[in-house]
Design a protein around this motif. Structure first.
Motif, PDB file in Angstrom:
ATOM      1  N   ALA A 260       6.022   2.817  11.124  1.00 21.05           N
ATOM      2  CA  ALA A 260       6.930   1.793  11.173  1.00 21.05           C
ATOM      3  C   ALA A 260       7.758   1.644   9.701  1.00 21.05           C
ATOM      4  CB  ALA A 260       6.140   0.549  11.551  1.00 21.05           C
ATOM      5  N   GLU A 261       7.106   1.888   8.577  1.00 21.83           N
ATOM      6  CA  GLU A 261       7.647   1.912   7.299  1.00 21.83           C
ATOM      7  C   GLU A 261       8.681   2.920   7.361  1.00 21.83           C
ATOM      8  OE1 GLU A 261       6.625  -0.267   4.462  1.00 21.83           O
ATOM      9  OE2 GLU A 261       6.184  -1.392   6.304  1.00 21.83           O
ATOM     10  N   VAL A 262       8.330   4.276   7.727  1.00 22.18           N
ATOM     11  CA  VAL A 262       9.364   5.091   7.346  1.00 22.18           C
ATOM     12  C   VAL A 262      10.480   4.918   8.388  1.00 22.18           C
ATOM     13  CG1 VAL A 262       9.598   7.705   8.041  1.00 22.18           C
ATOM     14  CG2 VAL A 262       7.496   7.234   7.095  1.00 22.18           C
ATOM     15  N   ARG A 263      10.327   4.678   9.679  1.00 19.58           N
ATOM     16  CA  ARG A 263      11.481   4.059  10.544  1.00 19.58           C
ATOM     17  C   ARG A 263      12.447   3.071   9.821  1.00 19.58           C
ATOM     18  NH1 ARG A 263       7.951   4.365  14.793  1.00 19.58           N
ATOM     19  NH2 ARG A 263       7.699   1.871  14.898  1.00 19.58           N
ATOM     20  N   ALA A 264      11.739   2.156   8.977  1.00 17.86           N
ATOM     21  CA  ALA A 264      12.672   1.183   8.098  1.00 17.86           C
ATOM     22  C   ALA A 264      13.133   1.665   7.051  1.00 17.86           C
ATOM     23  CB  ALA A 264      11.665   0.135   8.174  1.00 17.86           C
ATOM     24  N   GLN A 265      12.757   3.118   6.830  1.00 16.21           N
ATOM     25  CA  GLN A 265      13.328   3.631   5.507  1.00 16.21           C
ATOM     26  C   GLN A 265      12.960   3.000   4.276  1.00 16.21           C
ATOM     27  OE1 GLN A 265      17.581   3.807   6.017  1.00 16.21           O
ATOM     28  NE2 GLN A 265      17.591   5.460   7.441  1.00 16.21           N
ATOM     29  N   ARG A 266      11.487   2.709   4.316  1.00 17.31           N
ATOM     30  CA  ARG A 266      11.042   2.092   3.141  1.00 17.31           C
ATOM     31  C   ARG A 266       9.878   3.016   2.502  1.00 17.31           C
ATOM     32  NH1 ARG A 266      10.952  -2.728   6.331  1.00 17.31           N
ATOM     33  NH2 ARG A 266       8.826  -2.329   7.255  1.00 17.31           N
ATOM     34  N   SER A 267       9.743   3.101   1.297  1.00 14.94           N
ATOM     35  CA  SER A 267       8.559   3.879   0.618  1.00 14.94           C
ATOM     36  C   SER A 267       7.293   3.737   1.031  1.00 14.94           C
ATOM     37  CB  SER A 267       9.039   3.894  -0.816  1.00 14.94           C
ATOM     38  OG  SER A 267       7.931   4.567  -1.414  1.00 14.94           O
ATOM     39  N   VAL A 268       6.409   4.670   1.066  1.00 15.98           N
ATOM     40  CA  VAL A 268       4.941   4.324   1.353  1.00 15.98           C
ATOM     41  C   VAL A 268       3.825   4.393   0.514  1.00 15.98           C
ATOM     42  CG1 VAL A 268       5.438   5.167   3.659  1.00 15.98           C
ATOM     43  CG2 VAL A 268       4.529   6.904   2.192  1.00 15.98           C
ATOM     44  N   LYS A 269       4.810   4.723  -0.769  1.00 21.18           N
ATOM     45  CA  LYS A 269       3.898   4.854  -2.121  1.00 21.18           C
ATOM     46  C   LYS A 269       2.963   3.691  -2.203  1.00 21.18           C
ATOM     47  CE  LYS A 269       4.151   5.190  -7.066  1.00 21.18           C
ATOM     48  NZ  LYS A 269       4.946   5.442  -8.308  1.00 21.18           N
ATOM     49  N   GLU A 270       3.538   2.609  -2.552  1.00 21.33           N
ATOM     50  CA  GLU A 270       2.860   1.320  -2.824  1.00 21.33           C
ATOM     51  C   GLU A 270       1.660   1.131  -1.683  1.00 21.33           C
ATOM     52  OE1 GLU A 270       3.424  -3.333  -3.799  1.00 21.33           O
ATOM     53  OE2 GLU A 270       5.379  -2.119  -3.433  1.00 21.33           O
ATOM     54  N   ALA A 271       1.995   1.087  -0.610  1.00 15.14           N
ATOM     55  CA  ALA A 271       1.059   0.746   0.381  1.00 15.14           C
ATOM     56  C   ALA A 271      -0.125   1.828   0.448  1.00 15.14           C
ATOM     57  CB  ALA A 271       1.749   1.058   1.737  1.00 15.14           C
ATOM     58  N   TYR A 272       0.204   3.170   0.358  1.00 12.72           N
ATOM     59  CA  TYR A 272      -0.730   4.247   0.274  1.00 12.72           C
ATOM     60  C   TYR A 272      -1.710   4.038  -0.781  1.00 12.72           C
ATOM     61  CZ  TYR A 272      -2.969   8.587  -0.455  1.00 12.72           C
ATOM     62  OH  TYR A 272      -3.957   9.680  -0.514  1.00 12.72           O
ATOM     63  N   LEU A 273      -1.358   3.431  -2.005  1.00 18.39           N
ATOM     64  CA  LEU A 273      -2.264   3.435  -3.175  1.00 18.39           C
ATOM     65  C   LEU A 273      -3.063   1.979  -3.164  1.00 18.39           C
ATOM     66  CD1 LEU A 273       0.244   4.329  -6.248  1.00 18.39           C
ATOM     67  CD2 LEU A 273      -1.716   5.728  -5.311  1.00 18.39           C
ATOM     68  N   THR A 274      -2.336   1.134  -2.342  1.00 18.85           N
ATOM     69  CA  THR A 274      -3.026  -0.263  -2.334  1.00 18.85           C
ATOM     70  C   THR A 274      -4.006   0.030  -1.294  1.00 18.85           C
ATOM     71  OG1 THR A 274      -0.894  -1.309  -2.718  1.00 18.85           O
ATOM     72  CG2 THR A 274      -2.854  -2.682  -1.514  1.00 18.85           C
ATOM     73  N   ILE A 275      -3.964   0.964  -0.255  1.00 25.79           N
ATOM     74  CA  ILE A 275      -5.067   0.998   0.562  1.00 25.79           C
ATOM     75  C   ILE A 275      -6.146   1.925   0.159  1.00 25.79           C
ATOM     76  CG2 ILE A 275      -5.536   1.886   2.840  1.00 25.79           C
ATOM     77  CD1 ILE A 275      -2.773   1.256   3.862  1.00 25.79           C
ATOM     78  N   ILE A 276      -5.651   2.834  -0.865  1.00 26.50           N
ATOM     79  CA  ILE A 276      -6.709   3.607  -1.418  1.00 26.50           C
ATOM     80  C   ILE A 276      -7.710   2.695  -2.429  1.00 26.50           C
ATOM     81  CG2 ILE A 276      -7.125   5.202  -3.558  1.00 26.50           C
ATOM     82  CD1 ILE A 276      -6.702   6.698  -0.940  1.00 26.50           C
ATOM     83  N   SER A 277      -7.093   1.629  -3.163  1.00 24.42           N
ATOM     84  CA  SER A 277      -7.822   0.684  -3.772  1.00 24.42           C
ATOM     85  C   SER A 277      -8.795  -0.095  -2.955  1.00 24.42           C
ATOM     86  CB  SER A 277      -6.808  -0.267  -4.583  1.00 24.42           C
ATOM     87  OG  SER A 277      -6.144  -1.146  -3.860  1.00 24.42           O
ATOM     88  N   TYR A 278      -8.208  -0.508  -1.660  1.00 19.40           N
ATOM     89  CA  TYR A 278      -9.190  -1.497  -0.969  1.00 19.40           C
ATOM     90  C   TYR A 278     -10.346  -0.478  -0.435  1.00 19.40           C
ATOM     91  CZ  TYR A 278      -5.305  -4.832  -0.498  1.00 19.40           C
ATOM     92  OH  TYR A 278      -4.448  -5.644  -0.752  1.00 19.40           O
ATOM     93  N   ILE A 279      -9.870   0.574  -0.046  1.00 12.08           N
ATOM     94  CA  ILE A 279     -11.070   1.589   0.570  1.00 12.08           C
ATOM     95  C   ILE A 279     -11.982   1.932  -0.514  1.00 12.08           C
ATOM     96  CG2 ILE A 279     -11.485   3.993   1.549  1.00 12.08           C
ATOM     97  CD1 ILE A 279      -8.778   4.030   2.619  1.00 12.08           C
ATOM     98  N   THR A 280     -11.773   2.134  -1.685  1.00 12.59           N
ATOM     99  CA  THR A 280     -12.912   2.392  -2.604  1.00 12.59           C
ATOM    100  C   THR A 280     -13.636   1.241  -2.862  1.00 12.59           C
ATOM    101  OG1 THR A 280     -11.108   2.412  -4.225  1.00 12.59           O
ATOM    102  CG2 THR A 280     -11.589   4.626  -3.509  1.00 12.59           C
ATOM    103  N   ALA A 281     -12.854   0.208  -3.200  1.00 17.84           N
ATOM    104  CA  ALA A 281     -13.632  -0.935  -3.355  1.00 17.84           C
ATOM    105  C   ALA A 281     -14.439  -1.332  -2.409  1.00 17.84           C
ATOM    106  CB  ALA A 281     -12.648  -2.117  -3.750  1.00 17.84           C
ATOM    107  N   LEU A 282     -14.251  -1.215  -0.918  1.00 19.99           N
ATOM    108  CA  LEU A 282     -15.238  -1.390   0.048  1.00 19.99           C
ATOM    109  C   LEU A 282     -16.129  -0.360   0.262  1.00 19.99           C
ATOM    110  CD1 LEU A 282     -12.536  -2.867   2.409  1.00 19.99           C
ATOM    111  CD2 LEU A 282     -14.516  -4.038   1.404  1.00 19.99           C
TER     112      LEU A 282
END
Length: 481
Positions: A260-282
Motif C-alpha cells: 500500500a505504501e508503494v502504491r501511494a508512492q511513499r518511501s518505506v525506509k522509515e517504516a522498515y527501520l521503525t519496525i526493526i526497532s520494535y522487533i528487536t525491543a520485543l
C-alpha cells in the motif's frame, strides 16, 4: 485484527501441544512431524501460482480471480496425486507402514484447502483481517479439538491427519460464507503468465523456506530414532513462542501494508527501520528470558517427560537473536517489485544454510542445534545487504536502533538473573518462581524503554490508551442504559 488472529492460533496451538505432549509418545509425535513435513514441502509448490498476485495487482477482474483459483486448484491436484503415488515408498523408507495412510489424508486436505487460498488473498488485499481472523481461528480450533479428541481415543499419530482434514473442511465452508464467489470454479487461464512470473520467485522462496524447516528433521528421522525428531521439533516449537506471540502479526500485515505504501508512492525506509526497532525491543528480551526460564516453560508447554528438550531450547533461543531482520526481507522486496532479488536473498541465505544444517543433522541433536549459530548470522547479513540495496538506510542508522534495543534487552535480564541466583543458579525453577522472574523482567523492560526513550514506548502508550478509552466508553454506555 491480524495480531488477534495470530494470538488466537498461538494460544490454541499451545493448549493443543501441552495436551498432546502428555497423550502421545515422543515417537508418535516424531512420526507425525515427518508426515506433516513432507506435506508442507509438497503443497508449497503451489505457491508458484500463488493467489497473492491478486494482492499486488492494482486492478483485478473476475477473470483474474477465476484464473487464480484454476491454477491453484489444478496444481494442488497434481501435488496430491504425486505424494499419493510416492506414499508407499516414503512409508518403506522410514519403516513405518502407517505413514502411507497419513499421506493419503493430507493429499485430500490439500485439495480442499486450495479453495481457501484465493478467498484469503482477496480478504488480505481488502485488509479484511477481521474476517480472515475468524476463518483461521476457527480452523485452528477445529484442528486442535479433533486432534486432541482422537489422540485421547488412542488414534496415535493419525490424530494429526484427521485434524488437518477437519480443519480444511471448516476453513473452506467459512471462506465461501465470507465470499460466496462460487463462480470462480469456472475454469479460466486468462493472464496465467503473470501468475507464473509473480509466483515463480514467490513459490521458489516458499518451497525453500519449508524445505529449510522440514528437511533437517526428515534427515534426522532417517538416520536416528524418531524420538530425536520429536525432541527437536518440540524444542523448536517452544523456542518459536516469542516469534509467534510477538512477530507473526507483523508478518501477516507487512506485505499488504508495504504494498500500500508503494502504491501511494511513499518511501518505506522509515517504516522498515521503525519496525526493526520494535522487533528487536520485543524479540530479543523475550528470547533471553526464555533461555533462562527454559525448564519451567518446557514443563508447562510439554510436561516433565520432555526435560531432554530444555538444553536444545536454550541453544536455539540464543541463536534466534540473529533472526530479527529476516521476517521483513521478503515482504519489503516483493512490495517494491524486487521479486527476483527477494528470491536471490532467500536462495543464498536459506539454500546454503540448508546444506549446513542437513550435514549437522547427521551428527545428532546438539550439533544440529549448534549449527544455528552459523546459519542464522549468515542469513541476517544476507537479508540486510539485499534490503539495503532497495531501502537506502545507513549502517549507522541501523546500529543506533540496535544499540538502543540492546540496552532495553539488558534491562529485562537482571530480574530473572536475580531469581536464578537465589535458586543457586539451578535452571529448574518452579512455576511460581518463573512467574516472579517474568514480572521482574517486565518491570525492568518497561523501565529500560522509558530510560532509553525507545520509540516502542510511544506505541505501547497508544495501545494502552486505546483500550482504556474503549473500557470507558463501554462503561458510559452501560450507565446510560
Amino acid at each position: 485484527m491480524a495480531a488477534l488472529e495470530q494470538y488466537s492460533q498461538v494460544l490454541v496451538s499451545l493448549l493443543m501441544t501441552a495436551i498432546l505432549s502428555r497423550l502421545l509418545t515422543i515417537e508418535e509425535i516424531g512420526i507425525a512431524v515427518i508426515a506433516l513435513g513432507i506435506g508442507a514441502i509438497a503443497f508449497n509448490f503451489r505457491e508458484f501460482v500463488t493467489s497473492e498476485y491478486l494482492i499486488q495487482k492494482e486492478y483485478i477482474s473476475k477473470k483474474d480471480i477465476r484464473s487464480a483459483f484454476t491454477l491453484v486448484f489444478w496444481v494442488s491436484i497434481l501435488i496430491s496425486l504425486s505424494i499419493s503415488t510416492l506414499a508407499p515408498l516414503i512409508a518403506e523408507l522410514y519403516a513405518k507402514s502407517n505413514l502411507e495412510t497419513f499421506i493419503y489424508i493430507l493429499a485430500i486436505s490439500g485439495i480442499i484447502d486450495a479453495s481457501v487460498s484465493t478467498i484469503a488473498a482477496l480478504l488480505r488485499r481488502d485488509m479484511e483481517f477481521g474476517t480472515l481472523t475468524r476463518i483461521n481461528a476457527l480452523g485452528s480450533i477445529t484442528y486442535a479439538v479433533v486432534t486432541v479428541l482422537l489422540a485421547w481415543l488412542d488414534f496415535g499419530h493419525m490424530s494429526f491427519a484427521w485434524g488437518a482434514l477437519a480443519s480444511a473442511l471448516v476453513r473452506m465452508v467459512l471462506g465461501f460464507h465470507a465470499r460466496p464467489i462460487f463462480w470462480m470454479y469456472y475454469p479460466c487461464l486468462s493472464g496465467w503468465r503473470a501468475f507464473f512470473v509473480f509466483g515463480g520467485y514467490k513459490g521458489a522462496s516458499t518451497v525453500l523456506d519449508r524445505t529449510y524447516e522440514a528437511l533437517p528433521q526428515l534427515v534426522l528421522g532417517r538416520f536416528m530414532p524418531l524420538t530425536a525428531v520429536g525432541l527437536f521439533n518440540r524444542a523448536n516449537l517452544v523456542c518459536g513462542l516469542p516469534d509467534k506471540f510477538l512477530l507473526s502479526a507483523i508478518f501477516s500485515v507487512a506485505f499488504p501494508a508495504f504494498a500500500a505504501e508503494v502504491r501511494a508512492q511513499r518511501s518505506v525506509k522509515e517504516a522498515y527501520l521503525t519496525i526493526i526497532s520494535y522487533i528487536t525491543a520485543l524479540y530479543w528480551p523475550a528470547l533471553i528470558v526464555l533461555a533462562i526460564l527454559a525448564y519451567p516453560v518446557v514443563h508447562v508447554a510439554l510436561g516433565q517427560a520432555w526435560d531432554e528438550a530444555v538444553p536444545l531450547v536454550q541453544i536455539l533461543s540464543i541463536a534466534a537473536m540473529f533472526w530479527f531482520p529476516n521476517i521483513l526481507t521478503f515482504p519489503v522486496l516483493v512490495a517494491l517489485g524486487a521479486n527476483r532479488k527477494a528470491f536471490e536473498a532467500n536462495f543464498i541465505g536459506r539454500g546454503l544454510s540448508t546444506i549446513v544444517i542437513c550435514t549437522a543433522s547427521f551428527f545428532g541433536l546438539y550439533v544440529l542445534a549448534l549449527s544455528q549459530f552459523i546459519v542464522l548470522p549468515f542469513q541476517m547479513i544476507i537479508s540486510l545487504i539485499y534490503v539495503r540495496r532497495h531501502v537506502p538506510f545507513t549502517w549507522q542508522e541501523l546500529s543506533a536502533i540496535l544499540f538502543k534495543s540492546g540496552l532495553v534487552t539488558l534491562g529485562a535480564v537482571p530480574g530473572p538473573l536475580a531469581v536464578l541466583a537465589a535458586h543457586g543458579f539451578q535452571f529448574d525453577l518452579s512455576i511460581a518462581w518463573a512467574m516472579v522472574a517474568s514480572m521482574l523482567s517486565a518491570i525492568g523492560w518497561l523501565a529500560a524503554l522509558a530510560l532509553t526513550k525507545h520509540p516502542l514506548l510511544e506505541e505501547l502508550i497508544k495501545v494502552a490508551g486505546f483500550f482504556v478509552l474503549r473500557i470507558l466508553r463501554s462503561k458510559r454506555g452501560a450507565l446510560s442504559e
